[in-house]
Scaffold this motif. Structure first.
Motif, PDB file in Angstrom:
ATOM      1  N   VAL A   1       6.550  76.835  61.784  1.00 18.15           N
ATOM      2  CA  VAL A   1       6.722  77.563  63.330  1.00 18.15           C
ATOM      3  C   VAL A   1       6.656  79.306  62.849  1.00 18.15           C
ATOM      4  O   VAL A   1       7.409  79.549  62.087  1.00 18.15           O
ATOM      5  CB  VAL A   1       7.843  77.271  64.024  1.00 18.15           C
ATOM      6  N   PHE A   2       5.936  80.004  63.588  1.00 26.80           N
ATOM      7  CA  PHE A   2       5.740  81.470  63.640  1.00 26.80           C
ATOM      8  C   PHE A   2       6.426  81.996  64.862  1.00 26.80           C
ATOM      9  O   PHE A   2       6.075  81.377  66.111  1.00 26.80           O
ATOM     10  CB  PHE A   2       4.648  82.004  63.131  1.00 26.80           C
ATOM     11  N   ALA A   3       7.002  83.232  64.935  1.00 26.61           N
ATOM     12  CA  ALA A   3       7.493  83.962  65.985  1.00 26.61           C
ATOM     13  C   ALA A   3       7.222  85.307  65.891  1.00 26.61           C
ATOM     14  O   ALA A   3       7.744  86.109  64.861  1.00 26.61           O
ATOM     15  CB  ALA A   3       8.688  83.502  66.455  1.00 26.61           C
ATOM     16  N   THR A   4       6.765  85.968  66.949  1.00 21.30           N
ATOM     17  CA  THR A   4       6.557  87.401  66.852  1.00 21.30           C
ATOM     18  C   THR A   4       8.059  88.140  67.491  1.00 21.30           C
ATOM     19  O   THR A   4       8.724  87.184  68.146  1.00 21.30           O
ATOM     20  CB  THR A   4       5.311  88.101  67.451  1.00 21.30           C
ATOM     21  N   ARG A   5       8.012  89.465  67.748  1.00 21.95           N
ATOM     22  CA  ARG A   5       9.263  89.968  67.983  1.00 21.95           C
ATOM     23  C   ARG A   5       9.554  89.658  69.530  1.00 21.95           C
ATOM     24  O   ARG A   5      10.527  89.570  70.144  1.00 21.95           O
ATOM     25  CB  ARG A   5       9.202  91.339  67.788  1.00 21.95           C
ATOM     26  N   GLU A   6       8.257  89.643  70.331  1.00 22.51           N
ATOM     27  CA  GLU A   6       8.398  89.827  71.856  1.00 22.51           C
ATOM     28  C   GLU A   6       8.994  88.726  72.406  1.00 22.51           C
ATOM     29  O   GLU A   6       9.787  89.098  73.472  1.00 22.51           O
ATOM     30  CB  GLU A   6       6.847  89.881  72.343  1.00 22.51           C
TER      31      GLU A   6
ATOM     32  N   TRP B   1      11.430  77.353  53.713  1.00 20.45           N
ATOM     33  CA  TRP B   1      11.319  78.810  53.942  1.00 20.45           C
ATOM     34  C   TRP B   1      11.565  78.964  55.472  1.00 20.45           C
ATOM     35  O   TRP B   1      11.595  77.802  56.068  1.00 20.45           O
ATOM     36  CB  TRP B   1      10.248  79.244  53.404  1.00 20.45           C
ATOM     37  N   ARG B   2      11.473  79.978  55.985  1.00 21.19           N
ATOM     38  CA  ARG B   2      11.677  80.236  57.395  1.00 21.19           C
ATOM     39  C   ARG B   2      10.816  79.806  58.157  1.00 21.19           C
ATOM     40  O   ARG B   2       9.513  79.992  57.968  1.00 21.19           O
ATOM     41  CB  ARG B   2      11.732  82.030  57.659  1.00 21.19           C
ATOM     42  N   GLY B   3      11.069  79.043  59.277  1.00 22.72           N
ATOM     43  CA  GLY B   3      10.241  78.140  60.040  1.00 22.72           C
ATOM     44  C   GLY B   3       9.526  77.057  59.352  1.00 22.72           C
ATOM     45  O   GLY B   3       8.529  76.436  60.210  1.00 22.72           O
ATOM     46  N   GLY B   4       9.773  76.617  58.501  1.00 29.39           N
ATOM     47  CA  GLY B   4       8.944  75.550  57.700  1.00 29.39           C
ATOM     48  C   GLY B   4       9.997  74.219  57.463  1.00 29.39           C
ATOM     49  O   GLY B   4      11.154  74.576  57.317  1.00 29.39           O
ATOM     50  N   THR B   5       9.396  73.201  58.059  1.00 27.45           N
ATOM     51  CA  THR B   5      10.222  71.901  58.220  1.00 27.45           C
ATOM     52  C   THR B   5       9.273  70.821  57.425  1.00 27.45           C
ATOM     53  O   THR B   5       8.280  70.670  57.821  1.00 27.45           O
ATOM     54  CB  THR B   5      10.739  71.555  59.384  1.00 27.45           C
ATOM     55  N   ALA B   6       9.807  70.001  56.202  1.00 28.34           N
ATOM     56  CA  ALA B   6       9.093  68.892  55.756  1.00 28.34           C
ATOM     57  C   ALA B   6      10.023  67.805  56.366  1.00 28.34           C
ATOM     58  O   ALA B   6      11.256  67.695  56.347  1.00 28.34           O
ATOM     59  CB  ALA B   6       9.119  68.968  54.473  1.00 28.34           C
ATOM     60  N   LEU B   7       9.333  66.681  57.090  1.00 21.52           N
ATOM     61  CA  LEU B   7      10.293  65.722  57.845  1.00 21.52           C
ATOM     62  C   LEU B   7       9.735  64.405  57.585  1.00 21.52           C
ATOM     63  O   LEU B   7       8.654  63.929  57.300  1.00 21.52           O
ATOM     64  CB  LEU B   7      10.102  65.799  59.242  1.00 21.52           C
ATOM     65  N   LEU B   8      10.810  63.484  57.110  1.00 20.52           N
ATOM     66  CA  LEU B   8      10.472  62.068  56.851  1.00 20.52           C
ATOM     67  C   LEU B   8      11.325  61.226  57.831  1.00 20.52           C
ATOM     68  O   LEU B   8      12.622  61.654  57.791  1.00 20.52           O
ATOM     69  CB  LEU B   8      10.970  61.530  55.493  1.00 20.52           C
ATOM     70  N   GLY B   9      10.588  60.458  58.697  1.00 20.10           N
ATOM     71  CA  GLY B   9      11.405  59.711  59.813  1.00 20.10           C
ATOM     72  C   GLY B   9      11.113  58.261  59.660  1.00 20.10           C
ATOM     73  O   GLY B   9      10.106  57.911  59.451  1.00 20.10           O
ATOM     74  N   VAL B  10      12.340  57.502  59.227  1.00 26.72           N
ATOM     75  CA  VAL B  10      12.082  56.039  59.306  1.00 26.72           C
ATOM     76  C   VAL B  10      12.857  55.212  60.153  1.00 26.72           C
ATOM     77  O   VAL B  10      14.051  56.061  60.866  1.00 26.72           O
ATOM     78  CB  VAL B  10      12.708  55.565  57.822  1.00 26.72           C
TER      79      VAL B  10
END
Length: 794
Positions: free
Chosen positions: A599-604, A549-558
């Motif tokens: 991550v979230f962000a407001t309009r400013e 979804w917006r701003g969401g990240t699931a990360l696998l690093g090897v």
């Protein structure tokens, strides 16, 4: 609880008060000078009107106009002032012109005219005598100079040099960078052949004694018609200072000769400098009388016989028999050397290659080889092929045609909407390193599809659904785009940007990327461990990301490192944050990260980020950040905090013990686009519980970022002598892959060089911290990138 006095607190508070009392002015008003508007006519690739910085000169205008045509009569060029006064302005190649007496300063209203050569007649350009170019070759250890001494000549700005020298019993390995017009920095390793390191334990592969050092040179006075160039050279001001010195040197050119004369202490003076340990010491500044008493004269002359061959002669003041701190002194220099005079020759068979041969100290042969390149200049020209619509795609609705074209051009998460007056396009930039370049490519791709009744086109760039930059352009700037000819000059001139107060992204979107992966080479090095001077590992680092979804990240690093010789004979210290890093880095395969990041962000906008999981190779837990751009992104203010535990080095899902490590930091970044630089500050509690400040300075050059950092924290909680009183420090470079591939890309490789065996001022190695997410999308940097990276006629 925080102690009553925190190292660095007074500096941090003073900086905050200064910003509060005297807020930064807009970019165009910094320092007061106004830009100049000038005109170039005649034989240049892009004649027209240009708005340039207040200190612009002829060479800058020529570069802005794209350079000369083949028919330009450079010797007949004229400059007409606003007062109608016309003066001769003989020109040459911009790189030769820059900094020369002929590089006239520009004033508002000036007009440069470059006539065409008379058909059939040769160009009237003046013959360039040998020695017209600056004498910018390296001395033995890399600093711009003669052989054993520096000169007042400087490495050109935004250029770097790598090289090595052998002059028995020394070998030097060096890298030099011209950071600014008046400032160069040199890093070097000095190896003493045949002298075992005092740290060399049984079974070690460390070998001969090696010393690391950093040098810097600052140009105090540029050369004029009568006055010489004057510079200060500071060598090895930190640590052991085995080869430290401070010198003032002047250089004057009498083409084809270049003469230098200076005075220096330490290595160049009557006695060696004492060890400094932590911190820096420069006697030239702290005790100038002592420096004057201990300084000795030095000097030399260079003769440019041809543009590719120079001859050198030098008087060196180094008294080798008195350099008692030099590991080579006892074995090789029990008495004075045969001669203080050195002689050599420099050959440049290629523009980027230099080979020096010399006879030094009356008996030794010296050989230096070095290469030099411009920072950030692509080795392969970048070309992104235009989109060609198929007959089948042309039958789709307009919105779908635009979306399909943009997806092919390197964009995703695309939405298109129009109201008959304005066409709006939202898209995620997946390919282009610079946001202005992404907007240019997007508009050029969409231009053939813009309906004739549309007056404006608005573009919103996103990152995982979160707006990061917005641009608008008149539709008239996109006209005439048929047949694959993109109106890029008009787009560059007409596009305007903003980086705040975004409208809500359009929905629904097409071509959304739910998954992404990356695989890139990885190289890490560890210098100066007693078990071996150069430890390294070479392999691949891969990642798989999901965006639910917006701003969401699931990360696998090897990570996998089939070539890996990392080991250490050092034991972990009293609070092992990073001093046990060899346990992790010696593994040939590892789970680097396994986390979820939101991550979230407001309009400013105001940004918030939270992450949980295996945050990095050595720590797992929870982490949070906030960031607020101020004054159009000139300042980024924020805070971060984390609660983590140490991961087990040989088990990807287990922790070592139950001890928690916490951070609580205030963060700030000052962007200075006028000099392409930034300053980052972190203040508060670091992982080991030490409290204080960490400052990093960065220089941005056409996509390449050079950084250095230094810390000042309280170290009383450490019981070992290595961390007590220590200041964490290091350097790093981030290089975009676009310089090597011939195609644009957002991917960049980062390499850092810092101690692995200290635990002071350490923080979590975050996956895309907020300040880096904002990055070049800050308002003042968007303006800078639009003006300088892709300048067009105005």
């Amino acid at each position: 609880m925080f102690p009553r006095r925190i190292p660095g607190a007074s500096v941090f508070v003073a900086a905050l008060l200064l910003v509060a009392l005297f807020p930064p002015t807009p970019a165009g008003a910094i320092g007061g000078p106004r830009p100049v508007t000038v005109t170039v006519e005649g034989e240049v690739l892009r004649p027209g009107i240009y708005t340039l910085p207040h200190d612009a000169t002829l060479s800058i205008l020529v570069v802005a106009a794209g350079g000369y045509t083949d028919n330009a009569d450079l010797a007949a060029a004229t400059l007409t002032r606003e007062s109608a006064t016309t003066v001769a302005a003989p020109l040459s190649h911009p790189r030769l012109l820059k900094g020369s007496p002929a590089d006239l300063p520009l004033a508002d209203g000036d007009t440069l005219r470059i006539p065409a050569r008379t058909p059939g007649s040769p160009a009237r350009t003046r013959a360039r005598p040998a020695g017209a170019e600056p004498f910018t070759g390296p001395n033995n250890f890399g600093v711009t100079g003669l052989l054993e001494t520096p000169t007042a000549r400087m490495m050109p700005e935004n250029r770097y040099r790598l090289g090595a020298t052998h002059v028995y019993p020394y070998r030097y390995y060096f890298g030099t960078v011209g950071l600014f017009d008046r400032f160069e920095v040199n890093g070097r390793v000095t190896e003493v052949i045949g002298v075992k390191a005092f740290t060399d334990p049984p079974g070690s592969s460390y070998g001969d004694t090696k010393d690391k050092a950093v040098d810097a040179k600052f140009l105090l006075l540029k050369e004029g018609a009568f006055l010489p160039a004057v510079a200060v050279a500071i060598s090895d001001p930190h640590g052991t200072r085995l080869y430290g010195s401070q010198a003032i040197v002047a250089s004057k050119r009498f083409p084809p000769f270049d003469v230098s004369l200076g005075f220096g202490n330490g290595r160049l003076g009557r006695r060696p400098l004492p060890a400094q340990g932590e911190g820096f010491k420069i006697e030239l500044i702290t005790d100038p009388r002592k420096w004057a008493r201990e300084a000795l004269p030095f000097g030399g002359i260079q003769y440019a016989a041809t543009p590719w061959l120079s001859l050198l002669a030098e008087y060196s003041p180094i008294r080798y028999e008195r350099q008692t701190t030099d590991p080579a002194q006892v074995k090789y220099f029990p008495s004075a050397v045969r001669s203080p005079f050195n002689f050599g020759a420099r050959v440049k068979p290629l523009k980027w290659l230099e080979i020096d041969a010399s006879r030094q100290r009356g008996s030794e042969i010296g050989i230096t080889a070095s290469v030099a390149f411009d920072i950030g200049r692509p080795l392969v020209p970048i070309h992104d092929p235009p989109y060609l619509e198929t007959a089948e795609a042309s039958r789709a609705p307009l919105e779908d045609r635009i979306a399909a074209a943009l997806a092919e051009a390197g964009f995703s998460d695309i939405a298109v909407s129009g109201d008959g007056f304005t066409l709006r396009i939202d898209a995620q930039n997946d390919r282009y390193f610079f946001a202005p370049r992404a907007v240019e490519a997007l508009l050029a791709t969409a231009a053939p599809f813009v309906p004739p009744n549309v007056e404006y086109v608005r573009v919103l760039l996103k990152d995982n659904g979160i707006p990061v930059a917005e641009a608008a352009v008149s539709a008239s700037a996109l006209s005439g785009s048929g047949g694959g000819i993109f109106p890029t000059d008009r787009i560059r001139a007409a596009a305007g940007f903003r980086s705040a107060n975004f409208d809500a992204p359009l929905r629904p979107t097409t071509h959304r990327r739910r998954f992404d992966f990356s695989l890139k080479p990885s190289f890490e090095a560890f210098l100066n461990d007693p078990s071996g001077f150069f430890k390294y590992r070479v392999g691949l680092a891969g990642s798989l990301s999901a965006f639910p979804w917006r701003g969401g990240t699931a990360l696998l690093g090897v990570e996998g490192y089939p070539v890996n010789n990392i080991s250490t004979s050092n034991a972990p210290l009293s609070i092992p944050i990073r001093s046990d890093t060899a346990k992790y880095k010696k593994e040939k395969a590892a789970l680097g990260r396994l986390l979820f990041d939101q991550v979230f962000a407001t309009r400013e906008p105001v940004y918030f980020r939270a992450a949980a999981g295996m945050l990095e190779t050595m720590f797992g837990g929870v982490d949070a950040e906030t960031a607020l751009p101020l004054w159009n992104g000139r300042i980024l203010a924020g805070a971060s905090g984390s609660v983590v535990r140490k991961r087990a080095p040989n088990d990807p899902f287990r922790f070592l013990g139950s001890d928690n490590f916490r951070t609580a930091l205030l963060q700030g970044r000052l962007n200075v686009p006028e000099i392409d630089a930034a300053i980052d500050v972190k203040w508060g509690r670091f992982l080991a519980g030490d409290r204080g400040v960490r400052v990093a300075a960065s220089k941005f050059v056409r996509g390449v970022t050079l950084s250095a950092w230094y810390s000042d924290t309280g170290t009383g909680m450490f019981t070992d002598p290595f961390n007590r009183g220590y200041h964490d420090k290091g350097i790093s470079v981030e290089i975009p892959i676009r310089l090597f591939t011939g195609r644009d890309s957002k991917t960049a490789y980062r390499y850092s060089l810092s101690p692995w065996t200290r635990d002071v001022a350490q923080d979590i190695d975050r996956h895309l911290p907020l300040f880096d997410r904002i990055g070049r999308n800050a308002g003042v940097l968007l303006d800078r990138d639009q003006e300088t990276t892709y300048r067009g006629a105005r």
